[in-house]
Scaffold this motif. Structure first.
Motif, PDB file in Angstrom:
ATOM      1  N   ALA A  63       2.069   1.232  -2.126  1.00 48.81           N
ATOM      2  CA  ALA A  63       1.764   0.072  -1.281  1.00 48.81           C
ATOM      3  C   ALA A  63       2.977  -0.845  -1.153  1.00 48.81           C
ATOM      4  O   ALA A  63       3.306  -1.302  -0.047  1.00 48.81           O
ATOM      5  CB  ALA A  63       0.575  -0.695  -1.860  1.00 48.81           C
ATOM      6  N   PRO A 121     -12.819  -1.331   1.695  1.00 51.17           N
ATOM      7  CA  PRO A 121     -11.438  -1.175   1.235  1.00 51.17           C
ATOM      8  C   PRO A 121     -11.335  -1.166  -0.287  1.00 51.17           C
ATOM      9  O   PRO A 121     -12.075  -1.891  -0.970  1.00 51.17           O
ATOM     10  CB  PRO A 121     -10.736  -2.411   1.803  1.00 51.17           C
ATOM     11  N   THR A 122     -10.423  -0.384  -0.790  1.00 50.02           N
ATOM     12  CA  THR A 122     -10.125  -0.353  -2.223  1.00 50.02           C
ATOM     13  C   THR A 122      -8.615  -0.350  -2.388  1.00 50.02           C
ATOM     14  O   THR A 122      -7.886   0.114  -1.500  1.00 50.02           O
ATOM     15  CB  THR A 122     -10.718   0.889  -2.903  1.00 50.02           C
ATOM     16  N   PRO A 123      -8.121  -0.842  -3.509  1.00 51.32           N
ATOM     17  CA  PRO A 123      -6.663  -0.852  -3.725  1.00 51.32           C
ATOM     18  C   PRO A 123      -6.087   0.560  -3.724  1.00 51.32           C
ATOM     19  O   PRO A 123      -6.763   1.520  -4.076  1.00 51.32           O
ATOM     20  CB  PRO A 123      -6.523  -1.514  -5.096  1.00 51.32           C
ATOM     21  N   VAL A 124      -4.827   0.630  -3.328  1.00 49.46           N
ATOM     22  CA  VAL A 124      -4.123   1.908  -3.329  1.00 49.46           C
ATOM     23  C   VAL A 124      -3.043   1.860  -4.407  1.00 49.46           C
ATOM     24  O   VAL A 124      -2.828   0.819  -5.054  1.00 49.46           O
ATOM     25  CB  VAL A 124      -3.511   2.195  -1.949  1.00 49.46           C
ATOM     26  N   TRP A 136      -5.349   0.252   4.504  1.00 48.50           N
ATOM     27  CA  TRP A 136      -6.019  -0.881   5.128  1.00 48.50           C
ATOM     28  C   TRP A 136      -4.969  -1.913   5.515  1.00 48.50           C
ATOM     29  O   TRP A 136      -3.859  -1.886   4.974  1.00 48.50           O
ATOM     30  CB  TRP A 136      -7.031  -1.507   4.157  1.00 48.50           C
ATOM     31  N   LEU A 178      -7.242  -7.411   6.316  1.00 47.75           N
ATOM     32  CA  LEU A 178      -8.112  -6.786   5.313  1.00 47.75           C
ATOM     33  C   LEU A 178      -9.472  -7.476   5.273  1.00 47.75           C
ATOM     34  O   LEU A 178     -10.515  -6.816   5.129  1.00 47.75           O
ATOM     35  CB  LEU A 178      -7.447  -6.874   3.932  1.00 47.75           C
ATOM     36  N   CYS A 233      -4.015  -3.122  -0.691  1.00 46.93           N
ATOM     37  CA  CYS A 233      -4.709  -1.982  -0.050  1.00 46.93           C
ATOM     38  C   CYS A 233      -3.894  -1.368   1.080  1.00 46.93           C
ATOM     39  O   CYS A 233      -4.383  -0.496   1.795  1.00 46.93           O
ATOM     40  CB  CYS A 233      -6.064  -2.435   0.489  1.00 46.93           C
ATOM     41  N   TYR A 234      -2.685  -1.829   1.259  1.00 47.18           N
ATOM     42  CA  TYR A 234      -1.833  -1.432   2.384  1.00 47.18           C
ATOM     43  C   TYR A 234      -1.213  -0.060   2.148  1.00 47.18           C
ATOM     44  O   TYR A 234      -0.819   0.239   1.042  1.00 47.18           O
ATOM     45  CB  TYR A 234      -0.734  -2.487   2.547  1.00 47.18           C
TER      46      TYR A 234
END
Lengths: 176, 103
Positions: free
Chosen positions: A13, A5-8, A74, A132, A70-71
């Motif tokens: 988000a 996972p990586t931040p969005v 993820w 997550l 990350c939503y």
């Protein structure tokens, strides 16, 4: 191995997180019960008050911190937290009264505290495929278990928690 | 809507009577879906309609429960809705989730 996972985009988000959080409280089965609530820490963080039900009907409130960095590519980060004297929140330790005891769940689920992550840090792991942390802990879900953007929302996360925080699975608080 | 039948319902056994099953998708959230059927329809036909409405394929590990009892719905696939509602799940409100990984 699953993709890491990586931040969005934080604005995307935050907007998605807000929409899905409100949806949970508007439509979901668990949130129709007394004791549920939520408040925001910031655009990407919320605390959900989750009322655990004992077999005899008594209610034990818990605080669940959801993080949306990350939503919803993820799932949200998910942790049981406890209030501190300076009005902040910290992850509940294994012997804390804010850490629940759960056994015999109706689907694959585990609680680990502390859990050592591949990057070396230790923390809680609410081990099911709608958090997550599950994807940060070297799990390799099957396709039908895997979080799918557009198919799953944080309703999936919170309804699973509501299920295991009810009889006969919820066994009470860890600490006194 | 959580009731099972329209308010102006004809007497039991009338072939024109309809039954409404309400299903909460506890993976996606959102408003529940409703599926209108006949009392003589099999539970299996409603399950099939549910998957179609959710645009999902049946998968091992799917859970479908009666809200009021928590009982698995799949085991009653061969029953008529009328018999199922009478004996097992009078409100006809179901909860759907797909498989969850973890441990």
């Amino acid at each position: 191995m699953t993709e890491a996972p990586t931040p969005v985009d934080p604005e995307v988000a935050a907007a998605t997180f807000e929409e899905h959080l409100l949806d949970f409280f508007k439509h979901s089965r668990p949130a129709r019960d007394e004791g549920w609530g939520h408040f925001r820490i910031d655009d990407l963080t919320a605390i959900v008050i989750l009322p655990a039900r004992r077999a005899g009907g008594a209610i034990d409130p818990y605080f669940v911190r959801l993080g949306a960095a990350c939503y919803d590519v993820w799932p949200s980060s998910t942790a049981f937290v406890e209030p501190t004297a300076d009005s902040t929140w910290t992850e509940a330790g294994a012997s804390s009264r804010w850490w629940p005891r759960i056994s015999g769940t109706p689907f694959s689920f585990g609680l680990h505290n502390p859990y050592r992550y591949p990057d070396g840090h230790e923390g809680q792991l609410l081990c099911f495929s709608h958090t997550l942390e599950y994807y940060l802990s070297n799990h390799n879900p099957s396709p039908e278990e895997r979080w799918v953007q557009g198919r799953h929302t944080l309703t999936a996360t919170l309804t699973r928690l509501a299920d295991v925080m009810s009889p006969p699975y919820y066994q009470g608080r860890s600490g006194g | 809507m959580s009731s099972t039948e329209r308010e102006e319902r004809p007497p039991s056994g009338d072939p024109g009577r309809t039954v409404i099953v309400t299903i909460h998708d506890e993976d996606a959230g959102g408003a529940p879906i409703t599926i209108e059927s006949q009392p003589s329809d099999r539970v299996a036909s409603v399950i099939q309609a549910m998957y179609s409405r959710l645009n999902a394929q049946p998968q091992e590990g799917d859970r479908l429960r009666c809200e009021e009892t928590g009982a698995d719905v799949f085991q009653y696939s061969g029953e008529t809705l009328e018999a199922y509602a009478h004996q097992h799940c009078s409100e006809l409100v179901w909860l759907f989730t797909a498989k969850t990984g973890g441990a």
